[in-house]
Scaffold this active site. Structure first.
Site, mmCIF file in Angstrom:
data_model
loop_
_atom_site.group_PDB
_atom_site.id
_atom_site.type_symbol
_atom_site.label_atom_id
_atom_site.label_comp_id
_atom_site.label_asym_id
_atom_site.label_seq_id
_atom_site.Cartn_x
_atom_site.Cartn_y
_atom_site.Cartn_z
ATOM 1 N N ASN A 131 -40.858 -31.977 -13.902
ATOM 2 C CA ASN A 131 -40.594 -33.082 -12.745
ATOM 3 C C ASN A 131 -39.183 -32.406 -12.217
ATOM 4 O O ASN A 131 -38.702 -31.692 -12.795
ATOM 5 C CB ASN A 131 -40.325 -34.327 -13.243
ATOM 6 C CG ASN A 131 -41.474 -34.924 -13.737
ATOM 7 O OD1 ASN A 131 -42.815 -34.709 -13.293
ATOM 8 N ND2 ASN A 131 -41.437 -35.957 -14.699
ATOM 9 N N THR A 189 -30.536 -39.458 -20.397
ATOM 10 C CA THR A 189 -31.954 -38.969 -20.005
ATOM 11 C C THR A 189 -32.163 -37.626 -20.693
ATOM 12 O O THR A 189 -31.423 -36.958 -20.847
ATOM 13 C CB THR A 189 -31.989 -38.285 -18.344
ATOM 14 O OG1 THR A 189 -31.092 -39.744 -17.646
ATOM 15 C CG2 THR A 189 -33.170 -37.939 -17.955
ATOM 16 N N ALA A 190 -33.418 -37.428 -21.272
ATOM 17 C CA ALA A 190 -33.812 -36.564 -21.899
ATOM 18 C C ALA A 190 -33.272 -36.352 -23.350
ATOM 19 O O ALA A 190 -33.403 -35.188 -24.052
ATOM 20 C CB ALA A 190 -33.531 -35.223 -21.328
ATOM 21 N N ALA A 191 -32.763 -37.325 -23.988
ATOM 22 C CA ALA A 191 -31.920 -37.218 -25.458
ATOM 23 C C ALA A 191 -33.240 -37.193 -26.384
ATOM 24 O O ALA A 191 -33.177 -36.458 -27.319
ATOM 25 C CB ALA A 191 -31.344 -38.642 -25.677
ATOM 26 N N GLY A 192 -34.470 -37.899 -26.029
ATOM 27 C CA GLY A 192 -35.347 -37.965 -26.846
ATOM 28 C C GLY A 192 -36.045 -36.681 -26.861
ATOM 29 O O GLY A 192 -36.555 -35.948 -27.793
ATOM 30 N N ASP A 193 -36.154 -35.893 -25.573
ATOM 31 C CA ASP A 193 -36.896 -34.691 -25.504
ATOM 32 C C ASP A 193 -35.922 -33.561 -26.299
ATOM 33 O O ASP A 193 -36.695 -32.722 -26.820
ATOM 34 C CB ASP A 193 -36.757 -34.268 -23.887
ATOM 35 C CG ASP A 193 -37.744 -35.432 -22.950
ATOM 36 O OD1 ASP A 193 -38.517 -36.262 -23.524
ATOM 37 O OD2 ASP A 193 -37.025 -35.588 -21.853
ATOM 38 N N ASN A 220 -39.979 -43.499 -29.919
ATOM 39 C CA ASN A 220 -38.801 -44.074 -30.128
ATOM 40 C C ASN A 220 -39.079 -45.558 -30.550
ATOM 41 O O ASN A 220 -40.290 -45.975 -30.730
ATOM 42 C CB ASN A 220 -37.911 -44.263 -28.724
ATOM 43 C CG ASN A 220 -38.622 -44.861 -27.563
ATOM 44 O OD1 ASN A 220 -39.322 -45.624 -27.899
ATOM 45 N ND2 ASN A 220 -38.243 -44.554 -26.393
HETATM 46 O O1 RIB Z 1 -37.548 -37.782 -20.501
HETATM 47 C C1 RIB Z 1 -36.660 -37.657 -19.522
HETATM 48 C C2 RIB Z 1 -37.443 -37.543 -18.315
HETATM 49 O O2 RIB Z 1 -38.543 -38.402 -18.093
HETATM 50 C C3 RIB Z 1 -36.870 -37.029 -17.046
HETATM 51 O O3 RIB Z 1 -36.445 -35.668 -16.731
HETATM 52 C C4 RIB Z 1 -37.918 -37.662 -16.126
HETATM 53 O O4 RIB Z 1 -38.367 -36.474 -15.327
HETATM 54 C C5 RIB Z 1 -39.005 -38.202 -16.695
HETATM 55 O O5 RIB Z 1 -40.047 -37.471 -17.007
#
Ligand code: RIB
Length: 330
Positions: free
Chosen positions: A35, A272-276, A208
Site C-alpha cells: 500500500n 504504524t507497522a510495529a507489528g509488521d 496482537n
Molecule cells: O500495519 C501497518 C500497515 O497497515 C500500514 O502501512 C497500512 O498500509 C496498513 O496496511
C-alpha cells in the site's frame, strides 16, 4: 508465568548474529499487500462528522506485506516480496523503494487495478493510529498468481503472510507452503477469523491482543488471559503462538510452555507497522537458526525501534541498530 531468562544469553546471541556471515541464512519470502500510506498527524482522533486540522502530513510506502519485506531487507535478510501493484505512480514508487531496500521484486507484478492505499491518522499524543484501507491491486493476488510463481517461490525456506490479500489466496498458498514442509509465519492482521486449515498450516501465528481475542473468542483483559488464549490457539496445531503485547513485549507459547518476553523501552512517535516489523525480526532470527525464544527477543527490539519515527518504514532498524538496543538493555 515464568520470567524471561533470555537476557542472560544475549551476549552469545549478539556474538552469533554479528558473525552471521558464517551462517547459511535461510531465504525468506513475504506474500502480501503493498500500500501507499497517506499519513496525517492529529492532536487526537476525530469524531464522526468532525473536521480537525493536522500538524503534519506525508506519503509513505506501507502495507503489511511490504512493511515486513522492507524491514527484512533493512536487517540484511535474503528476502523477496510477492504481491501486486497498479500501473500508477504509487506502484512505481513502491518498486523503487523495494529495490532501494534490497528486497527482490521479481514476484511483484503490475495489474490494471490501482495500487492499494491506506489513509492513516496518527494521534500525536500517543503515536497510536487508525487506518482506512483501499485494497486495490492487493485484491488481485489470487490463487492463479501464486500458482504461476510457485516454481520460483517454492525455493524459499520461510514465508510470511498477513490478511490484506484475499483469504482464499492465503489458504491456497498456505497449503502449498505447508505441503513442502516450509516454515509459514501467519500474522492474522487486520483482525479476522482464522480458518481452521490455516491453524494447521502455520508454524507460527503472531496475533496482537485484539486479533487473539477475535480468533479465540476468549477475553484478553490481562496477561494471564492472553496466555490462556494463546495456549488454546497453539493447541490447535501451530509450533508456536507469539502474541504481541505492544510496549509490554510478547508472549511466546509453544507446546513446551509459555514465556513472557519483555519489550524494550523507546519513545514511540508512530506505532504504524510495529507489528509488521516485529514479524520481520522474528523471521530474520529464525532464518539465522535462532530459537523461537531468541527470535522473540530480537523481534521485540525491531518492533520497538520501528515506532521511533513517523511513517511505517522510516524507523525500521538495521541489524546493528537492533543489536545496539539489545546490548544497551543487557
Ligand atoms: O500495519 C501497518 C500497515 O497497515 C500500514 O502501512 C497500512 O498500509 C496498513 O496496511
Amino acid at each position: 508465568m515464568p520470567m524471561c531468562k533470555c537476557f542472560a544469553s544475549i551476549a552469545g546471541y549478539l556474538h552469533c548474529l554479528e558473525k552471521s556471515g558464517d551462517f547459511l541464512m535461510k531465504r525468506i519470502c513475504v506474500v502480501g499487500s503493498l500500500n501507499v500510506d497517506f499519513t496525517i498527524i492529529l492532536p487526537r482522533f476525530h469524531a464522526p462528522g468532525e473536521t480537525i486540522s493536522g500538524s503534519d502530513f506525508a506519503v509513505y510506502t506501507g502495507g503489511k506485506g511490504g512493511n515486513q519485506a522492507v524491514a527484512l531487507g533493512r536487517l540484511g535478510a535474503d528476502v523477496a516480496m510477492a504481491g501486486r501493484i497498479g500501473d500508477d505512480e504509487n506502484g512505481s514508487l513502491y518498486r523503487r523503494i523495494l529495490r532501494q531496500e534490497r528486497v527482490r521484486d521479481d514476484f511483484v507484478s503490475v495489474c490494471d487495478t490501482p495500487t492499494g492505499v491506506a489513509l492513516i491518522e496518527v494521534d500525536a499524543r500517543t503515536g497510536d493510529n487508525r487506518i482506512a484501507l483501499f485494497s486495490g491491486a492487493n485484491a488481485q493476488v489470487d490463487a492463479a498468481f501464486i500458482d504461476r510463481l510457485w516454481p520460483a517461490l517454492s525455493a524459499y525456506d520461510i514465508f510470511l503472510m498477513q490478511f490484506e490479500i484475499p483469504m482464499p489466496t492465503v489458504l491456497h498458498a498456505a497449503e502449498k507452503i505447508a505441503g513442502l514442509g516450509k516454515t509459514l509465519i501467519v500474522d492474522p492482521a487486520p483482525a479476522q477469523p482464522l480458518p481452521e486449515a490455516l491453524r494447521r498450516c502455520a508454524a507460527y501465528i503472531t496475533p496482537n491482543e485484539t486479533e487473539l481475542a477475535l480468533i479465540t473468542g476468549m477475553p484478553i483483559g490481562d496477561q494471564a488471559q492472553a496466555q490462556a488464549a494463546a495456549q488454546a490457539l497453539c493447541a490447535q496445531g501451530a509450533r508456536g503462538v507469539v502474541a504481541k503485547l505492544g510496549a509490554a513485549g510478547a508472549l511466546l507459547v509453544t507446546p513446551e510452555g509459555a514465556q513472557h518476553v519483555p519489550g524494550f523501552a523507546v519513545r514511540a512517535v508512530d506505532t504504524t507497522a510495529a507489528g509488521d516489523s516485529f514479524n520481520a525480526g522474528f523471521a530474520f532470527a529464525l532464518a539465522q537458526g535462532k530459537s523461537p525464544l531468541e527470535a522473540t527477543v530480537f523481534a521485540n527490539a525491531v518492533g520497538a525501534l520501528s515506532t521511533t519515527a513517523m511513517g511505517a518504514q522510516a524507523a525500521m532498524p538495521s541489524l546493528d541498530a537492533a543489536l545496539a538496543l539489545m546490548a544497551r538493555t543487557r
